[in-house]
Design an enzyme around this catalytic site. Sequence first.
Site, short mmCIF file in Angstrom:
data_model
loop_
_atom_site.label_atom_id
_atom_site.label_comp_id
_atom_site.label_asym_id
_atom_site.label_seq_id
_atom_site.Cartn_x
_atom_site.Cartn_y
_atom_site.Cartn_z
N TYR A 141 0.84 -1.20 0.00
CA TYR A 141 0.00 0.00 0.00
C TYR A 141 0.88 1.25 0.00
CZ TYR A 141 -3.64 -3.31 1.54
OH TYR A 141 -4.50 -4.37 1.66
N HIS A 181 0.69 -11.79 1.08
CA HIS A 181 -0.35 -11.00 0.40
C HIS A 181 -1.07 -11.80 -0.69
CE1 HIS A 181 -1.42 -6.49 -0.27
NE2 HIS A 181 -2.47 -7.26 -0.44
#
Length: 291
Positions: free
Chosen positions: A57, A122
């Site tokens: 992010y 992830h």
Amino acid sequence: MPHMNTLELRGGAGRIPVLGMGTWHMGEDRGEHAAELAALRAGIDMGYRLIDTAEMYAEGGAEQLVGEAVAQAVRSGSVEREDLFIVSKAYPHNAGRQGLPAACACSLERLGLDYLDLYLLHWRGEHPLKETVDGMRALVAAGRIRRWGVSNLDVDDMEELVAACGGEAQLDCAVNQVYFSVSERGPEFSLLPWQQARAMPLMAYSPVDQGAVMHDAGLAKIAAGLGVSAAQLALAWVLSRQGTVAIPKAVRQAHLKQNLEAAQLVLSPQVLEEIDRLHPPPGRKRPLAMI
């Protein structure tokens, strides 16, 4: 401050709040820094204890933002570090034996923390799951993370993960985080039951479809009858599923408050049936959605 429900994590690994704050797309625009920081601080003050982020992010920008908010909140005395549940995620290319400790160290440095409460892969990449499991277990043993899990893995991946862990008895993966919402119910067909059978919480990202549910006229009509918004109804629906955790992103304090209120909603069988008519449960296995 409303009471926040929690779920027990597999194998006595503690508990996780059922509602948290997501940070996807935070930290990308310096002009939004003050508003995003204020939102995270307000959320902590409102009673949020779970914060989800990732090295992906804003290439670490979201982690820095979370770290700033946590440091301010702890300094102000509004919360103790031990009361927070901080989650981050490693890129797949960093999920090898060598890459994982280095990636974790960078995340911890950006967050300004000594440890993560939960560290996730992830999504699957080129590294074998066994290598990732070994790396995660080493980080737990070193005290860098309290527990580990995965994200965007479907049932076949999870079965492979069980083998990588050494069998069901050694399965120490705490959670699997996937895209799950009232309009994206694919995980309900086989993944959610698989996790429920193993007391492994499913963390739902984008549980209100990044705000798209606000334009769902059918949901809005049902929600109006309950005196809530379509987004609140959609979030309450996700949390009504056994063993689910939701991490919607909210930058406006009003939305943070509304999300907390949604977590207290109890939906009747009649309302759930109405939602099923609008957004039917999956009748067959579908590929796991990712956004």
